[in-house]
Design an enzyme around this catalytic site. Structure first.
Site, mmCIF file in Angstrom:
data_model
loop_
_atom_site.group_PDB
_atom_site.id
_atom_site.type_symbol
_atom_site.label_atom_id
_atom_site.label_comp_id
_atom_site.label_asym_id
_atom_site.label_seq_id
_atom_site.Cartn_x
_atom_site.Cartn_y
_atom_site.Cartn_z
ATOM 1 N N HIS A 306 1.132 -1.148 0.049
ATOM 2 C CA HIS A 306 -0.189 -0.132 0.084
ATOM 3 C C HIS A 306 1.001 1.190 -0.062
ATOM 4 O O HIS A 306 1.901 1.190 0.566
ATOM 5 C CB HIS A 306 -0.882 0.034 1.386
ATOM 6 N N ASP A 363 -7.933 -5.606 0.206
ATOM 7 C CA ASP A 363 -8.521 -6.333 -0.984
ATOM 8 C C ASP A 363 -8.010 -7.702 -0.697
ATOM 9 O O ASP A 363 -8.483 -8.635 -1.580
ATOM 10 C CB ASP A 363 -7.867 -5.601 -2.323
HETATM 11 N N1 ACO Z 1 4.080 -7.843 -4.623
HETATM 12 C C1 ACO Z 1 5.461 -7.659 -4.852
HETATM 13 N N2 ACO Z 1 6.274 -6.652 -4.761
HETATM 14 C C2 ACO Z 1 5.670 -5.557 -4.489
HETATM 15 C C3 ACO Z 1 4.282 -5.377 -4.150
HETATM 16 C C4 ACO Z 1 3.552 -6.648 -4.375
HETATM 17 N N3 ACO Z 1 2.111 -6.748 -4.172
HETATM 18 N N4 ACO Z 1 3.654 -3.958 -3.902
HETATM 19 C C5 ACO Z 1 5.175 -3.559 -4.060
HETATM 20 N N5 ACO Z 1 5.971 -4.210 -4.199
HETATM 21 C C6 ACO Z 1 7.395 -3.789 -4.443
HETATM 22 C C7 ACO Z 1 7.931 -3.148 -5.732
HETATM 23 O O1 ACO Z 1 8.243 -3.782 -6.885
HETATM 24 C C8 ACO Z 1 8.870 -2.045 -5.170
HETATM 25 O O2 ACO Z 1 10.215 -2.817 -5.210
HETATM 26 P P1 ACO Z 1 11.535 -2.079 -5.245
HETATM 27 O O3 ACO Z 1 11.597 -1.228 -4.109
HETATM 28 O O4 ACO Z 1 12.464 -3.094 -4.977
HETATM 29 O O5 ACO Z 1 11.472 -1.283 -6.541
HETATM 30 C C9 ACO Z 1 8.449 -1.659 -3.683
HETATM 31 O O6 ACO Z 1 7.748 -2.948 -3.260
HETATM 32 C C10 ACO Z 1 7.790 -0.380 -3.603
HETATM 33 O O7 ACO Z 1 6.625 -0.583 -4.498
HETATM 34 P P2 ACO Z 1 6.021 0.417 -5.309
HETATM 35 O O8 ACO Z 1 5.297 -0.126 -6.550
HETATM 36 O O9 ACO Z 1 7.009 1.586 -5.398
HETATM 37 O O10 ACO Z 1 4.788 1.185 -4.277
HETATM 38 P P3 ACO Z 1 3.788 1.976 -4.574
HETATM 39 O O11 ACO Z 1 3.211 2.607 -3.282
HETATM 40 O O12 ACO Z 1 3.839 2.780 -5.768
HETATM 41 O O13 ACO Z 1 2.699 0.939 -5.042
HETATM 42 C C11 ACO Z 1 0.695 -0.436 -4.606
HETATM 43 C C12 ACO Z 1 1.435 0.493 -4.022
HETATM 44 C C13 ACO Z 1 0.319 -0.037 -6.039
HETATM 45 C C14 ACO Z 1 -0.441 -0.792 -3.767
HETATM 46 C C15 ACO Z 1 1.398 -1.783 -4.908
HETATM 47 O O14 ACO Z 1 1.848 -2.160 -3.331
HETATM 48 C C16 ACO Z 1 0.983 -2.872 -5.538
HETATM 49 O O15 ACO Z 1 0.973 -2.942 -6.750
HETATM 50 N N6 ACO Z 1 -0.085 -3.757 -4.909
HETATM 51 C C17 ACO Z 1 -0.581 -4.794 -5.480
HETATM 52 C C18 ACO Z 1 -1.832 -4.067 -5.921
HETATM 53 C C19 ACO Z 1 -2.771 -3.904 -4.672
HETATM 54 O O16 ACO Z 1 -3.126 -4.643 -3.780
HETATM 55 N N7 ACO Z 1 -3.546 -2.890 -5.058
HETATM 56 C C20 ACO Z 1 -4.625 -2.353 -3.974
HETATM 57 C C21 ACO Z 1 -3.990 -1.332 -2.958
HETATM 58 S S1 ACO Z 1 -5.223 -1.056 -1.520
HETATM 59 C C22 ACO Z 1 -6.579 -0.249 -2.631
HETATM 60 O O17 ACO Z 1 -6.381 0.220 -3.482
HETATM 61 C C23 ACO Z 1 -7.911 -0.445 -2.220
#
Ligand code: ACO
Length: 429
Positions: A306, A363
Protein backbone atom coordinates in the site's frame (compact mmCIF):
# COMPACT_ATOMS: atom_id res chain seq x y z
CA UNK A 1 6.97 29.73 17.46
CA UNK A 2 5.61 28.64 14.09
CA UNK A 3 8.01 26.38 12.23
CA UNK A 4 9.33 27.31 8.80
CA UNK A 5 11.32 25.39 6.22
CA UNK A 6 14.23 26.87 4.30
CA UNK A 7 14.89 26.04 0.66
CA UNK A 8 18.20 27.24 -0.80
CA UNK A 9 18.43 27.51 -4.59
CA UNK A 10 21.62 28.83 -6.19
CA UNK A 11 22.66 30.23 -2.85
CA UNK A 12 19.43 32.16 -2.36
CA UNK A 13 17.28 31.26 0.62
CA UNK A 14 13.47 31.03 0.64
CA UNK A 15 11.39 30.35 3.75
CA UNK A 16 8.05 28.60 3.74
CA UNK A 17 5.58 27.96 6.55
CA UNK A 18 5.18 24.46 7.97
CA UNK A 19 1.51 23.54 8.25
CA UNK A 20 0.68 21.15 11.11
CA UNK A 21 -2.44 18.96 11.13
CA UNK A 22 -4.56 17.74 14.04
CA UNK A 23 -2.36 14.68 14.55
CA UNK A 24 0.90 16.65 14.22
CA UNK A 25 1.58 15.49 10.66
CA UNK A 26 3.28 18.37 8.94
CA UNK A 27 3.75 19.71 5.44
CA UNK A 28 5.71 22.56 3.91
CA UNK A 29 3.39 25.07 2.26
CA UNK A 30 5.25 25.83 -0.97
CA UNK A 31 2.36 27.65 -2.66
CA UNK A 32 4.58 30.74 -3.17
CA UNK A 33 7.63 28.76 -4.35
CA UNK A 34 7.25 29.30 -8.09
CA UNK A 35 6.24 32.93 -7.79
CA UNK A 36 9.27 33.66 -5.60
CA UNK A 37 11.95 31.34 -6.96
CA UNK A 38 10.79 30.30 -10.45
CA UNK A 39 11.00 26.63 -9.40
CA UNK A 40 8.36 23.99 -8.96
CA UNK A 41 8.54 20.72 -7.02
CA UNK A 42 8.63 17.41 -8.86
CA UNK A 43 7.03 14.43 -7.13
CA UNK A 44 6.27 11.45 -9.37
CA UNK A 45 3.21 9.60 -8.10
CA UNK A 46 2.58 12.40 -5.54
CA UNK A 47 4.10 10.31 -2.71
CA UNK A 48 5.24 13.50 -0.94
CA UNK A 49 2.57 15.90 -2.04
CA UNK A 50 -0.31 17.07 0.12
CA UNK A 51 -2.94 18.13 -2.40
CA UNK A 52 -5.41 19.59 0.08
CA UNK A 53 -6.38 20.12 3.69
CA UNK A 54 -9.18 17.74 4.60
CA UNK A 55 -11.09 16.96 7.79
CA UNK A 56 -12.75 13.72 6.74
CA UNK A 57 -10.37 10.78 7.27
CA UNK A 58 -7.11 10.35 9.14
CA UNK A 59 -4.56 7.64 8.32
CA UNK A 60 -1.28 6.92 10.07
CA UNK A 61 0.26 4.43 7.67
CA UNK A 62 3.27 3.71 9.90
CA UNK A 63 1.08 2.73 12.84
CA UNK A 64 -1.78 1.18 10.83
CA UNK A 65 -4.37 3.71 12.06
CA UNK A 66 -7.53 4.70 10.17
CA UNK A 67 -10.23 7.02 11.53
CA UNK A 68 -13.42 8.35 9.97
CA UNK A 69 -14.09 11.87 11.30
CA UNK A 70 -11.88 11.00 14.27
CA UNK A 71 -13.50 7.64 15.13
CA UNK A 72 -11.24 4.57 14.85
CA UNK A 73 -12.24 2.19 12.06
CA UNK A 74 -12.37 -0.68 14.57
CA UNK A 75 -15.14 1.12 16.53
CA UNK A 76 -17.04 2.09 13.41
CA UNK A 77 -16.85 -1.48 12.08
CA UNK A 78 -18.07 -2.97 15.34
CA UNK A 79 -20.84 -0.53 16.17
CA UNK A 80 -22.10 1.19 13.03
CA UNK A 81 -23.72 0.33 9.72
CA UNK A 82 -22.82 1.42 6.22
CA UNK A 83 -25.69 3.92 6.02
CA UNK A 84 -24.87 5.53 9.37
CA UNK A 85 -21.18 5.63 8.40
CA UNK A 86 -22.08 7.28 5.09
CA UNK A 87 -23.86 10.01 7.06
CA UNK A 88 -20.88 10.40 9.40
CA UNK A 89 -18.46 10.73 6.50
CA UNK A 90 -20.55 13.14 4.45
CA UNK A 91 -21.97 15.40 7.17
CA UNK A 92 -19.11 15.09 9.66
CA UNK A 93 -21.04 13.81 12.66
CA UNK A 94 -22.94 10.73 13.78
CA UNK A 95 -26.62 11.30 12.99
CA UNK A 96 -29.27 11.44 15.70
CA UNK A 97 -32.29 9.22 15.26
CA UNK A 98 -34.32 11.75 13.23
CA UNK A 99 -31.39 12.55 10.95
CA UNK A 100 -30.69 8.88 10.30
CA UNK A 101 -34.39 8.22 9.64
CA UNK A 102 -34.52 11.10 7.16
CA UNK A 103 -31.38 9.93 5.36
CA UNK A 104 -32.61 6.31 5.20
CA UNK A 105 -35.98 7.52 3.86
CA UNK A 106 -34.22 9.58 1.18
CA UNK A 107 -32.22 6.49 0.17
CA UNK A 108 -35.40 4.43 -0.11
CA UNK A 109 -37.33 7.12 -2.00
CA UNK A 110 -34.52 7.59 -4.52
CA UNK A 111 -33.60 4.03 -5.34
CA UNK A 112 -35.48 3.96 -8.67
CA UNK A 113 -33.79 5.01 -11.88
CA UNK A 114 -35.60 7.08 -14.47
CA UNK A 115 -37.55 4.61 -16.67
CA UNK A 116 -35.80 5.87 -19.81
CA UNK A 117 -32.47 4.71 -18.41
CA UNK A 118 -33.49 1.07 -18.54
CA UNK A 119 -33.05 0.88 -22.32
CA UNK A 120 -29.51 2.13 -21.98
CA UNK A 121 -28.50 -0.98 -20.05
CA UNK A 122 -29.60 -3.08 -22.99
CA UNK A 123 -27.33 -1.14 -25.34
CA UNK A 124 -24.18 -2.51 -23.68
CA UNK A 125 -22.73 -5.77 -25.03
CA UNK A 126 -23.44 -8.74 -22.76
CA UNK A 127 -19.76 -9.04 -21.82
CA UNK A 128 -19.34 -5.34 -20.93
CA UNK A 129 -17.37 -4.89 -17.71
CA UNK A 130 -19.79 -3.62 -15.03
CA UNK A 131 -17.32 -0.86 -14.06
CA UNK A 132 -17.72 0.59 -17.56
CA UNK A 133 -21.48 0.38 -17.22
CA UNK A 134 -21.36 1.90 -13.74
CA UNK A 135 -19.34 4.96 -14.68
CA UNK A 136 -21.35 5.54 -17.88
CA UNK A 137 -24.67 5.20 -16.12
CA UNK A 138 -23.75 7.43 -13.19
CA UNK A 139 -22.72 10.08 -15.67
CA UNK A 140 -25.81 9.49 -17.81
CA UNK A 141 -28.15 9.75 -14.84
CA UNK A 142 -27.02 13.34 -14.31
CA UNK A 143 -28.92 14.15 -17.53
CA UNK A 144 -32.16 13.44 -15.69
CA UNK A 145 -31.52 15.95 -12.90
CA UNK A 146 -31.23 19.42 -14.44
CA UNK A 147 -30.72 20.95 -10.99
CA UNK A 148 -27.26 19.32 -11.03
CA UNK A 149 -26.25 21.60 -13.84
CA UNK A 150 -26.68 24.77 -11.81
CA UNK A 151 -23.58 25.96 -10.04
CA UNK A 152 -25.40 26.41 -6.72
CA UNK A 153 -25.13 23.02 -5.04
CA UNK A 154 -26.33 23.75 -1.51
CA UNK A 155 -30.13 23.56 -1.85
CA UNK A 156 -30.11 20.08 -3.39
CA UNK A 157 -26.95 18.60 -1.87
CA UNK A 158 -28.70 16.27 0.62
CA UNK A 159 -31.06 14.96 -2.04
CA UNK A 160 -28.32 14.49 -4.67
CA UNK A 161 -26.07 12.65 -2.22
CA UNK A 162 -28.82 10.26 -1.15
CA UNK A 163 -29.82 9.79 -4.78
CA UNK A 164 -26.30 8.91 -5.84
CA UNK A 165 -25.66 6.53 -2.93
CA UNK A 166 -28.99 4.81 -3.53
CA UNK A 167 -28.81 4.69 -7.31
CA UNK A 168 -25.24 3.43 -7.55
CA UNK A 169 -26.56 0.29 -5.87
CA UNK A 170 -29.49 0.05 -8.31
CA UNK A 171 -27.22 0.61 -11.33
CA UNK A 172 -24.80 -2.06 -10.07
CA UNK A 173 -27.56 -4.64 -9.63
CA UNK A 174 -29.17 -3.78 -12.99
CA UNK A 175 -25.78 -4.03 -14.75
CA UNK A 176 -25.30 -7.50 -13.33
CA UNK A 177 -28.81 -8.66 -14.23
CA UNK A 178 -28.75 -7.36 -17.80
CA UNK A 179 -25.34 -8.97 -18.33
CA UNK A 180 -26.95 -12.30 -17.38
CA UNK A 181 -30.14 -11.70 -19.37
CA UNK A 182 -32.14 -11.62 -16.13
CA UNK A 183 -35.21 -9.40 -15.53
CA UNK A 184 -34.67 -6.32 -13.42
CA UNK A 185 -35.75 -6.43 -9.76
CA UNK A 186 -36.65 -3.24 -7.89
CA UNK A 187 -35.76 -2.34 -4.31
CA UNK A 188 -38.23 -3.14 -1.53
CA UNK A 189 -39.19 -0.19 0.67
CA UNK A 190 -39.03 -2.26 3.85
CA UNK A 191 -35.51 -3.62 3.24
CA UNK A 192 -32.41 -1.83 4.48
CA UNK A 193 -29.66 -0.67 2.10
CA UNK A 194 -27.43 -3.74 1.92
CA UNK A 195 -30.27 -6.29 2.12
CA UNK A 196 -31.88 -4.48 -0.80
CA UNK A 197 -28.71 -4.76 -2.86
CA UNK A 198 -28.64 -8.54 -2.39
CA UNK A 199 -32.38 -8.65 -3.18
CA UNK A 200 -31.91 -6.64 -6.41
CA UNK A 201 -28.98 -8.86 -7.40
CA UNK A 202 -30.38 -12.29 -6.65
CA UNK A 203 -34.19 -12.34 -6.29
CA UNK A 204 -36.36 -13.91 -8.95
CA UNK A 205 -39.56 -12.13 -10.04
CA UNK A 206 -41.54 -15.05 -8.61
CA UNK A 207 -39.36 -15.87 -5.63
CA UNK A 208 -37.48 -13.62 -3.27
CA UNK A 209 -33.84 -14.33 -2.51
CA UNK A 210 -33.52 -15.68 1.01
CA UNK A 211 -31.55 -13.15 2.98
CA UNK A 212 -29.07 -14.63 5.42
CA UNK A 213 -28.30 -12.13 8.22
CA UNK A 214 -24.64 -13.26 8.19
CA UNK A 215 -24.36 -12.47 4.48
CA UNK A 216 -26.04 -9.07 4.87
CA UNK A 217 -23.78 -8.20 7.80
CA UNK A 218 -20.62 -9.23 5.97
CA UNK A 219 -21.49 -7.20 2.87
CA UNK A 220 -22.49 -4.18 4.97
CA UNK A 221 -19.08 -4.41 6.65
CA UNK A 222 -17.31 -4.51 3.26
CA UNK A 223 -19.17 -1.33 2.19
CA UNK A 224 -18.39 0.35 5.52
CA UNK A 225 -14.68 -0.49 5.42
CA UNK A 226 -14.39 0.99 1.94
CA UNK A 227 -16.37 4.16 2.74
CA UNK A 228 -13.39 6.53 2.67
CA UNK A 229 -9.62 6.42 2.56
CA UNK A 230 -8.42 10.00 2.18
CA UNK A 231 -6.50 11.08 -0.94
CA UNK A 232 -6.20 7.79 -2.85
CA UNK A 233 -6.18 7.67 -6.66
CA UNK A 234 -9.97 7.69 -7.17
CA UNK A 235 -10.73 10.27 -4.47
CA UNK A 236 -8.03 12.58 -5.82
CA UNK A 237 -9.64 12.13 -9.24
CA UNK A 238 -13.03 13.11 -7.84
CA UNK A 239 -11.47 16.22 -6.26
CA UNK A 240 -9.63 17.04 -9.46
CA UNK A 241 -12.82 16.88 -11.54
CA UNK A 242 -14.84 18.71 -8.87
CA UNK A 243 -12.23 21.49 -8.83
CA UNK A 244 -13.38 22.43 -12.34
CA UNK A 245 -16.88 22.79 -10.82
CA UNK A 246 -18.20 19.72 -12.64
CA UNK A 247 -21.30 18.30 -10.94
CA UNK A 248 -21.36 15.58 -8.28
CA UNK A 249 -22.40 12.80 -10.67
CA UNK A 250 -19.72 13.67 -13.24
CA UNK A 251 -17.06 13.90 -10.52
CA UNK A 252 -18.00 10.54 -8.98
CA UNK A 253 -18.28 8.83 -12.39
CA UNK A 254 -14.63 9.85 -12.91
CA UNK A 255 -13.84 8.30 -9.52
CA UNK A 256 -15.31 5.00 -10.73
CA UNK A 257 -12.96 5.02 -13.74
CA UNK A 258 -9.92 5.67 -11.54
CA UNK A 259 -10.97 2.93 -9.15
CA UNK A 260 -11.21 0.35 -11.93
CA UNK A 261 -7.46 -0.23 -12.36
CA UNK A 262 -5.84 -3.34 -10.84
CA UNK A 263 -3.40 -1.28 -8.78
CA UNK A 264 -6.35 0.37 -7.02
CA UNK A 265 -9.91 -0.97 -6.60
CA UNK A 266 -9.46 -3.57 -9.32
CA UNK A 267 -7.08 -5.37 -6.97
CA UNK A 268 -9.95 -7.26 -5.30
CA UNK A 269 -10.79 -8.92 -8.62
CA UNK A 270 -7.08 -9.46 -9.33
CA UNK A 271 -6.59 -11.14 -5.92
CA UNK A 272 -9.32 -13.67 -6.55
CA UNK A 273 -8.03 -14.40 -10.04
CA UNK A 274 -4.52 -14.85 -8.61
CA UNK A 275 -5.77 -17.23 -5.89
CA UNK A 276 -7.75 -19.18 -8.45
CA UNK A 277 -4.75 -19.51 -10.77
CA UNK A 278 -2.56 -20.68 -7.89
CA UNK A 279 -5.20 -23.21 -6.87
CA UNK A 280 -5.67 -24.59 -10.38
CA UNK A 281 -1.92 -24.91 -10.87
CA UNK A 282 -1.64 -27.10 -7.77
CA UNK A 283 0.76 -24.62 -6.12
CA UNK A 284 0.26 -24.01 -2.40
CA UNK A 285 1.39 -20.43 -2.92
CA UNK A 286 5.16 -20.91 -2.46
CA UNK A 287 5.96 -20.80 -6.18
CA UNK A 288 3.85 -17.70 -6.63
CA UNK A 289 5.65 -15.92 -3.77
CA UNK A 290 8.97 -16.65 -5.51
CA UNK A 291 7.59 -15.20 -8.76
CA UNK A 292 6.22 -12.10 -6.98
CA UNK A 293 9.73 -11.40 -5.64
CA UNK A 294 11.20 -11.55 -9.13
CA UNK A 295 10.77 -8.22 -10.95
CA UNK A 296 11.13 -9.95 -14.34
CA UNK A 297 8.20 -12.28 -13.74
CA UNK A 298 5.68 -9.48 -14.22
CA UNK A 299 3.81 -10.81 -11.16
CA UNK A 300 2.93 -9.04 -7.94
CA UNK A 301 1.32 -10.45 -4.87
CA UNK A 302 -2.04 -8.78 -5.42
CA UNK A 303 -3.73 -7.53 -2.23
CA UNK A 304 -0.32 -6.84 -0.70
CA UNK A 305 1.37 -3.49 -0.31
CA UNK A 306 0.00 0.00 0.00
CA UNK A 307 1.27 3.48 -0.76
CA UNK A 308 0.40 4.72 2.73
CA UNK A 309 0.32 1.67 5.01
CA UNK A 310 3.77 0.47 5.94
CA UNK A 311 2.13 -1.73 8.54
CA UNK A 312 -0.88 -4.05 8.54
CA UNK A 313 -3.86 -2.32 6.90
CA UNK A 314 -6.35 -2.08 9.83
CA UNK A 315 -9.20 -2.86 7.42
CA UNK A 316 -7.47 -6.10 6.39
CA UNK A 317 -7.37 -7.21 10.03
CA UNK A 318 -11.11 -6.64 10.43
CA UNK A 319 -11.95 -8.25 7.10
CA UNK A 320 -9.81 -11.32 7.74
CA UNK A 321 -11.76 -12.03 10.92
CA UNK A 322 -15.08 -11.33 9.17
CA UNK A 323 -14.02 -13.74 6.43
CA UNK A 324 -13.49 -16.56 8.93
CA UNK A 325 -16.81 -15.76 10.66
CA UNK A 326 -18.98 -15.56 7.57
CA UNK A 327 -17.55 -18.71 5.98
CA UNK A 328 -18.22 -20.58 9.20
CA UNK A 329 -21.77 -19.22 9.51
CA UNK A 330 -22.58 -19.99 5.87
CA UNK A 331 -20.88 -23.39 6.29
CA UNK A 332 -18.56 -22.81 3.35
CA UNK A 333 -15.08 -24.26 3.07
CA UNK A 334 -13.09 -22.42 0.44
CA UNK A 335 -9.67 -23.71 -0.64
CA UNK A 336 -8.83 -20.18 -1.81
CA UNK A 337 -9.01 -18.97 1.81
CA UNK A 338 -6.42 -21.60 2.76
CA UNK A 339 -4.17 -20.42 -0.07
CA UNK A 340 -4.62 -16.78 0.95
CA UNK A 341 -3.66 -17.58 4.55
CA UNK A 342 -0.65 -19.58 3.42
CA UNK A 343 0.45 -16.72 1.12
CA UNK A 344 0.12 -14.22 3.94
CA UNK A 345 1.98 -16.43 6.42
CA UNK A 346 4.82 -17.06 3.95
CA UNK A 347 5.09 -13.45 2.75
CA UNK A 348 5.19 -12.01 6.26
CA UNK A 349 8.27 -14.14 6.99
CA UNK A 350 10.08 -13.30 3.75
CA UNK A 351 12.78 -10.62 3.84
CA UNK A 352 11.57 -9.26 0.44
CA UNK A 353 8.18 -8.32 1.92
CA UNK A 354 9.54 -7.38 5.38
CA UNK A 355 12.15 -4.96 3.99
CA UNK A 356 9.62 -3.28 1.72
CA UNK A 357 6.98 -3.20 4.47
CA UNK A 358 4.45 -5.04 2.33
CA UNK A 359 1.42 -6.25 4.30
CA UNK A 360 -2.04 -7.46 3.26
CA UNK A 361 -4.35 -4.61 2.26
CA UNK A 362 -8.15 -4.43 2.38
CA UNK A 363 -8.49 -6.32 -0.89
CA UNK A 364 -6.63 -9.43 0.20
CA UNK A 365 -9.56 -11.10 1.97
CA UNK A 366 -12.61 -9.11 0.77
CA UNK A 367 -12.86 -11.15 -2.46
CA UNK A 368 -13.21 -14.39 -0.53
CA UNK A 369 -16.19 -12.98 1.36
CA UNK A 370 -17.79 -11.73 -1.86
CA UNK A 371 -17.23 -15.11 -3.50
CA UNK A 372 -18.94 -16.78 -0.52
CA UNK A 373 -21.93 -14.51 -1.16
CA UNK A 374 -22.01 -15.63 -4.82
CA UNK A 375 -21.03 -12.19 -6.08
CA UNK A 376 -19.41 -12.73 -9.50
CA UNK A 377 -15.77 -11.71 -9.63
CA UNK A 378 -16.29 -8.96 -12.22
CA UNK A 379 -18.64 -7.24 -9.74
CA UNK A 380 -16.05 -7.02 -6.94
CA UNK A 381 -14.73 -3.60 -7.89
CA UNK A 382 -18.29 -2.39 -8.40
CA UNK A 383 -18.99 -3.24 -4.76
CA UNK A 384 -15.91 -1.27 -3.78
CA UNK A 385 -17.35 1.70 -5.73
CA UNK A 386 -20.69 1.41 -3.90
CA UNK A 387 -18.82 1.46 -0.60
CA UNK A 388 -16.56 4.38 -1.59
CA UNK A 389 -19.41 6.64 -2.74
CA UNK A 390 -19.83 8.44 0.64
CA UNK A 391 -16.10 9.25 0.68
CA UNK A 392 -16.19 10.64 -2.85
CA UNK A 393 -19.27 12.72 -2.03
CA UNK A 394 -17.70 14.07 1.18
CA UNK A 395 -14.55 15.06 -0.72
CA UNK A 396 -16.65 16.62 -3.48
CA UNK A 397 -18.48 18.63 -0.78
CA UNK A 398 -15.21 19.79 0.75
CA UNK A 399 -14.01 21.09 -2.61
CA UNK A 400 -17.30 22.85 -3.33
CA UNK A 401 -17.51 24.46 0.10
CA UNK A 402 -13.92 25.71 0.20
CA UNK A 403 -14.06 29.44 -0.56
CA UNK A 404 -10.36 29.45 -1.47
CA UNK A 405 -10.56 26.37 -3.75
CA UNK A 406 -8.88 26.80 -7.14
CA UNK A 407 -9.01 24.58 -10.17
CA UNK A 408 -6.45 21.77 -9.76
CA UNK A 409 -3.78 22.26 -12.32
CA UNK A 410 -0.36 20.70 -11.69
CA UNK A 411 2.68 21.76 -13.64
CA UNK A 412 5.39 19.67 -15.30
CA UNK A 413 9.03 19.58 -16.20
CA UNK A 414 9.00 19.45 -19.99
CA UNK A 415 11.42 16.86 -21.42
CA UNK A 416 10.36 16.89 -25.09
CA UNK A 417 12.25 18.38 -28.08
CA UNK A 418 13.53 21.95 -27.95
CA UNK A 419 12.15 24.46 -30.49
CA UNK A 420 11.67 22.89 -33.95
CA UNK A 421 9.84 24.12 -37.02
CA UNK A 422 7.00 22.68 -39.05
CA UNK A 423 8.20 20.58 -42.01
CA UNK A 424 5.98 20.54 -45.12
CA UNK A 425 4.85 17.05 -46.22
CA UNK A 426 7.01 17.06 -49.37
CA UNK A 427 10.18 17.57 -47.32
CA UNK A 428 9.49 14.87 -44.74
CA UNK A 429 11.47 11.64 -44.79
N1 ACO B 1 4.12 -7.72 -4.74
C1 ACO B 1 5.47 -7.72 -4.94
N2 ACO B 1 6.24 -6.61 -4.81
C2 ACO B 1 5.63 -5.46 -4.49
C3 ACO B 1 4.25 -5.39 -4.26
C4 ACO B 1 3.49 -6.59 -4.40
N3 ACO B 1 2.16 -6.58 -4.20
N4 ACO B 1 3.90 -4.13 -3.96
C5 ACO B 1 5.03 -3.42 -3.99
N5 ACO B 1 6.10 -4.23 -4.30
C6 ACO B 1 7.52 -3.83 -4.35
C7 ACO B 1 7.83 -3.03 -5.61
O1 ACO B 1 8.22 -3.85 -6.66
C8 ACO B 1 8.91 -2.12 -5.10
O2 ACO B 1 10.09 -2.86 -5.02
P1 ACO B 1 11.54 -2.12 -5.27
O3 ACO B 1 11.64 -1.09 -4.17
O4 ACO B 1 12.52 -3.22 -5.17
O5 ACO B 1 11.46 -1.50 -6.64
C9 ACO B 1 8.50 -1.81 -3.65
O6 ACO B 1 7.73 -2.95 -3.25
C10 ACO B 1 7.66 -0.54 -3.51
O7 ACO B 1 6.54 -0.65 -4.38
P2 ACO B 1 5.93 0.53 -5.23
O8 ACO B 1 5.23 -0.02 -6.42
O9 ACO B 1 6.96 1.59 -5.44
O10 ACO B 1 4.87 1.08 -4.19
P3 ACO B 1 3.69 2.04 -4.52
O11 ACO B 1 3.41 2.78 -3.27
O12 ACO B 1 3.96 2.82 -5.75
O13 ACO B 1 2.49 1.05 -4.87
C11 ACO B 1 0.71 -0.47 -4.63
C12 ACO B 1 1.52 0.63 -3.97
C13 ACO B 1 0.22 -0.01 -6.01
C14 ACO B 1 -0.52 -0.75 -3.78
C15 ACO B 1 1.59 -1.75 -4.76
O14 ACO B 1 1.96 -2.18 -3.47
C16 ACO B 1 0.88 -2.87 -5.52
O15 ACO B 1 0.95 -2.92 -6.75
N6 ACO B 1 0.15 -3.80 -4.81
C17 ACO B 1 -0.57 -4.82 -5.46
C18 ACO B 1 -1.90 -4.26 -5.96
C19 ACO B 1 -2.88 -3.99 -4.83
O16 ACO B 1 -3.07 -4.82 -3.95
N7 ACO B 1 -3.52 -2.81 -4.90
C20 ACO B 1 -4.53 -2.43 -3.92
C21 ACO B 1 -4.07 -1.26 -3.10
S1 ACO B 1 -5.23 -0.91 -1.84
C22 ACO B 1 -6.48 -0.13 -2.63
O17 ACO B 1 -6.36 0.52 -3.61
C23 ACO B 1 -7.76 -0.34 -2.02
Amino acid sequence: MDKTAEIIIDGKSYRYPVVVGTEQESGIDISQLRAQSGHITLDDGYGNTGACRSNITFIDGEKGVLRYRGIPIEEVAEKSTFVETAYLIIWGKLPNQAELRRFSDLLTENSMLHEDMKQQFEAFPANAHPMAILSSMINASSCFYPELLTSEMKPTFDLQSARLISQVRTIAAFAYRTSRGLPIIYAKPDYKYTANFLHMMFSHPLKDYELDPAAVKALDLIFLLHADHEQNCSTSTVRMVASSRANMFASCAAGVCALWGPLHGGANQAVLEMLDTIHKSGDDGSKFIEAAKDKNSGKRLMGFGHRVYKNYDPRAKIIKKACDDVLEKLKISDPLLDIAKKLEETALKESYFIERKLYPNVDFYSGIIMRALNIPVEMFTVLFAIGRMPGWIANFKEVMEDPSARINRPRQIYTGPALKHYVPMKDRK
